[in-house]
Scaffold this motif. Structure first.
Motif, PDB file in Angstrom:
ATOM      1  N   MET A   1       0.840  -1.188   0.000  1.00  0.00           N
ATOM      2  CA  MET A   1       0.000   0.000   0.000  1.00  0.00           C
ATOM      3  C   MET A   1       0.880   1.243   0.000  1.00  0.00           C
ATOM      4  N   ARG A   2       0.578   2.198  -0.838  1.00  0.00           N
ATOM      5  CA  ARG A   2       1.422   3.382  -0.979  1.00  0.00           C
ATOM      6  C   ARG A   2       0.593   4.639  -0.822  1.00  0.00           C
ATOM      7  N   ARG A   3       1.198   5.687  -0.200  1.00  0.00           N
ATOM      8  CA  ARG A   3       0.509   6.951  -0.072  1.00  0.00           C
ATOM      9  C   ARG A   3       0.573   7.704  -1.385  1.00  0.00           C
ATOM     10  N   LEU A   4      -0.504   8.346  -1.779  1.00  0.00           N
ATOM     11  CA  LEU A   4      -0.526   9.119  -3.000  1.00  0.00           C
ATOM     12  C   LEU A   4       0.380  10.319  -2.871  1.00  0.00           C
ATOM     13  N   THR A   5       1.125  10.619  -3.924  1.00  0.00           N
ATOM     14  CA  THR A   5       2.014  11.766  -3.892  1.00  0.00           C
ATOM     15  C   THR A   5       1.245  13.060  -3.795  1.00  0.00           C
ATOM     16  N   VAL A   6       0.012  13.102  -4.251  1.00  0.00           N
ATOM     17  CA  VAL A   6      -0.775  14.326  -4.160  1.00  0.00           C
ATOM     18  C   VAL A   6      -1.681  14.310  -2.947  1.00  0.00           C
ATOM     19  N   GLY A   7      -1.517  13.344  -2.094  1.00  0.00           N
ATOM     20  CA  GLY A   7      -2.294  13.287  -0.868  1.00  0.00           C
ATOM     21  C   GLY A   7      -3.679  12.702  -1.042  1.00  0.00           C
ATOM     22  N   LEU A   8      -3.968  12.111  -2.214  1.00  0.00           N
ATOM     23  CA  LEU A   8      -5.308  11.550  -2.454  1.00  0.00           C
ATOM     24  C   LEU A   8      -5.529  10.341  -1.573  1.00  0.00           C
ATOM     25  N   LEU A   9      -6.697  10.139  -1.151  1.00  0.00           N
ATOM     26  CA  LEU A   9      -7.060   9.085  -0.227  1.00  0.00           C
ATOM     27  C   LEU A   9      -6.630   7.683  -0.586  1.00  0.00           C
ATOM     28  N   ALA A  10      -6.931   6.897   0.222  1.00  0.00           N
ATOM     29  CA  ALA A  10      -7.099   5.617  -0.261  1.00  0.00           C
ATOM     30  C   ALA A  10      -7.424   4.707   0.825  1.00  0.00           C
ATOM     31  N   GLY A  11      -6.771   3.656   0.899  1.00  0.00           N
ATOM     32  CA  GLY A  11      -7.141   2.500   1.614  1.00  0.00           C
ATOM     33  C   GLY A  11      -8.512   2.192   1.215  1.00  0.00           C
ATOM     34  N   MET A  12      -9.083   2.710   0.368  1.00  0.00           N
ATOM     35  CA  MET A  12     -10.421   2.983  -0.051  1.00  0.00           C
ATOM     36  C   MET A  12     -11.348   1.907   0.345  1.00  0.00           C
ATOM     37  N   LEU A  13     -11.954   1.746   0.780  1.00  0.00           N
ATOM     38  CA  LEU A  13     -13.302   1.455   0.946  1.00  0.00           C
ATOM     39  C   LEU A  13     -13.721   0.042   1.188  1.00  0.00           C
ATOM     40  N   LEU A  14     -14.654   0.052   2.016  1.00  0.00           N
ATOM     41  CA  LEU A  14     -15.246  -1.114   2.530  1.00  0.00           C
ATOM     42  C   LEU A  14     -15.857  -1.913   1.409  1.00  0.00           C
ATOM     43  N   GLU A 249     -12.358  14.471  -1.190  1.00  0.00           N
ATOM     44  CA  GLU A 249     -12.554  13.737   0.053  1.00  0.00           C
ATOM     45  C   GLU A 249     -11.499  12.652   0.247  1.00  0.00           C
ATOM     46  N   LEU A 250     -10.906  12.213  -0.855  1.00  0.00           N
ATOM     47  CA  LEU A 250      -9.898  11.167  -0.766  1.00  0.00           C
ATOM     48  C   LEU A 250      -8.586  11.667  -0.163  1.00  0.00           C
ATOM     49  N   VAL A 251      -8.365  12.954  -0.204  1.00  0.00           N
ATOM     50  CA  VAL A 251      -7.089  13.513   0.222  1.00  0.00           C
ATOM     51  C   VAL A 251      -6.815  13.194   1.688  1.00  0.00           C
ATOM     52  N   ASP A 252      -5.600  12.708   1.922  1.00  0.00           N
ATOM     53  CA  ASP A 252      -5.080  12.462   3.277  1.00  0.00           C
ATOM     54  C   ASP A 252      -5.807  11.392   4.079  1.00  0.00           C
ATOM     55  N   LEU A 253      -6.641  10.584   3.440  1.00  0.00           N
ATOM     56  CA  LEU A 253      -7.352   9.568   4.211  1.00  0.00           C
ATOM     57  C   LEU A 253      -6.585   8.249   4.335  1.00  0.00           C
ATOM     58  N   GLY A 254      -5.498   8.090   3.595  1.00  0.00           N
ATOM     59  CA  GLY A 254      -4.776   6.833   3.744  1.00  0.00           C
ATOM     60  C   GLY A 254      -3.869   6.524   2.583  1.00  0.00           C
ATOM     61  N   ALA A 255      -3.779   5.257   2.221  1.00  0.00           N
ATOM     62  CA  ALA A 255      -2.861   4.790   1.191  1.00  0.00           C
ATOM     63  C   ALA A 255      -3.590   3.937   0.177  1.00  0.00           C
ATOM     64  N   LEU A 256      -3.082   3.944  -1.046  1.00  0.00           N
ATOM     65  CA  LEU A 256      -3.639   3.141  -2.119  1.00  0.00           C
ATOM     66  C   LEU A 256      -2.649   2.067  -2.547  1.00  0.00           C
ATOM     67  N   PRO A 257      -3.124   0.895  -2.968  1.00  0.00           N
ATOM     68  CA  PRO A 257      -2.203  -0.105  -3.485  1.00  0.00           C
ATOM     69  C   PRO A 257      -1.676   0.314  -4.848  1.00  0.00           C
ATOM     70  N   THR A 258      -0.436  -0.019  -5.107  1.00  0.00           N
ATOM     71  CA  THR A 258       0.144   0.258  -6.420  1.00  0.00           C
ATOM     72  C   THR A 258      -0.421  -0.731  -7.431  1.00  0.00           C
TER      73      THR A 258
END
Length: 262
Positions: A1-14, A249-258
């Motif tokens: 899982m990686r943090r977005l360089t622009v701070g966009l959210l992730a870990g996204m969602l249930l 809303e995605l900003v700074d909420l977590g990390a996204l998988p590459t």
């Protein structure tokens, strides 16, 4: 899982999963979002503000995290991505027409690509990209294109995005996805470096849905995402604003998988 360089959210969602029975194999596990990340917060916040419905999905290539609306629904102009790849495989001389279909979402250009490629070639691209759908064969609504009525779920669309870089002939289309006309740069288009395509249209009652999918920069590659929004007001203007709000809303909420393909 990686943090977005622009701070966009992730870990996204249930995302829900089916409980296996004794006769069925267990489903592929979903990506686990960090426990301290409010995974459904982005969709919840946007739907609270605009009412209506929203969906968001992220895929690393095989596993999915999704929240909100994830039903297969008209792809609208997002189908122009596999359509352009299919047409260019058959005739690289259609590059300028493909660019018009992607960058400004030109519908006449897309019809040229459809005539050149045909359904089987588009289906081949979709299958190679693990898209989970096939292109529509008939004009379900006479006022709209055949291809735009292709049923495509956001989670499947995000999976296709993850595989895009590995598809033969996708390079020029990916380049066009990085050069979307500024008038269509809402939602994912507000994220610097995103390669994406949007689509939009009304249901028979005139209620607009807007959707997008693509690749968003991360620290170590890109994240494959797809979103869909339908504001309660039903206007296209609110659909654009809702998509942009979802991206914010995605900003700074977590990390996204590459995203990965292969």
């Amino acid at each position: 899982m990686r943090r977005l360089t622009v701070g966009l959210l992730a870990g996204m969602l249930l995302a829900g999963c089916t409980i296996p029975t004794g006769e069925e194999p267990a489903p592929t596990p979903l990506i686990d979002a960090p426990v301290d990340v409010p995974v459904a917060a982005a969709v919840t916040a946007v739907t609270a503000g605009f009412r209506g419905t929203a969906g968001l999905a992220v895929v690393d290539g095989s596993e999915v995290v999704a929240a909100g609306e994830d039903a297969a629904a008209p792809a609208w102009s997002t189908i122009k991505v596999p359509l352009a790849i299919a047409a260019l495989r058959g005739d690289p001389g259609l590059a300028n027409i493909a660019s018009a279909a992607i960058r400004v979402s030109d519908n006449d250009a897309a019809e040229v690509l459809w005539t050149a490629a045909g359904a089987e070639a588009v289906d081949a691209v979709l299958a190679e990209g693990h898209a989970g759908t096939t292109v529509a064969r008939e004009r379900l609504r006479p006022e709209y294109s055949i291809t735009g009525q292709t049923a495509w779920a956001p989670s499947d669309q995000a999976r296709f995005a993850a595989h895009l870089p590995c598809l033969a002939g996708a390079e020029p289309v990916l380049a066009d996805m990085a050069m979307i006309d500024p008038t269509q740069a809402w939602g994912l288009g507000t994220i610097p470096g995103a390669r994406f395509k949007g689509g939009w249209g009304p249901d028979p009652a005139g209620i607009y849905t807007a959707r997008q999918f693509g690749l968003v920069p991360t620290d170590e590659g890109a994240a494959a995402v797809a979103l869909t929004v339908t504001p309660q007001s039903g206007t296209f203007e609110d659909a654009q604003a809702m998509a942009t709000a979802l991206a914010r809303e995605l900003v700074d909420l977590g990390a996204l998988p590459t995203a990965r393909c292969g």
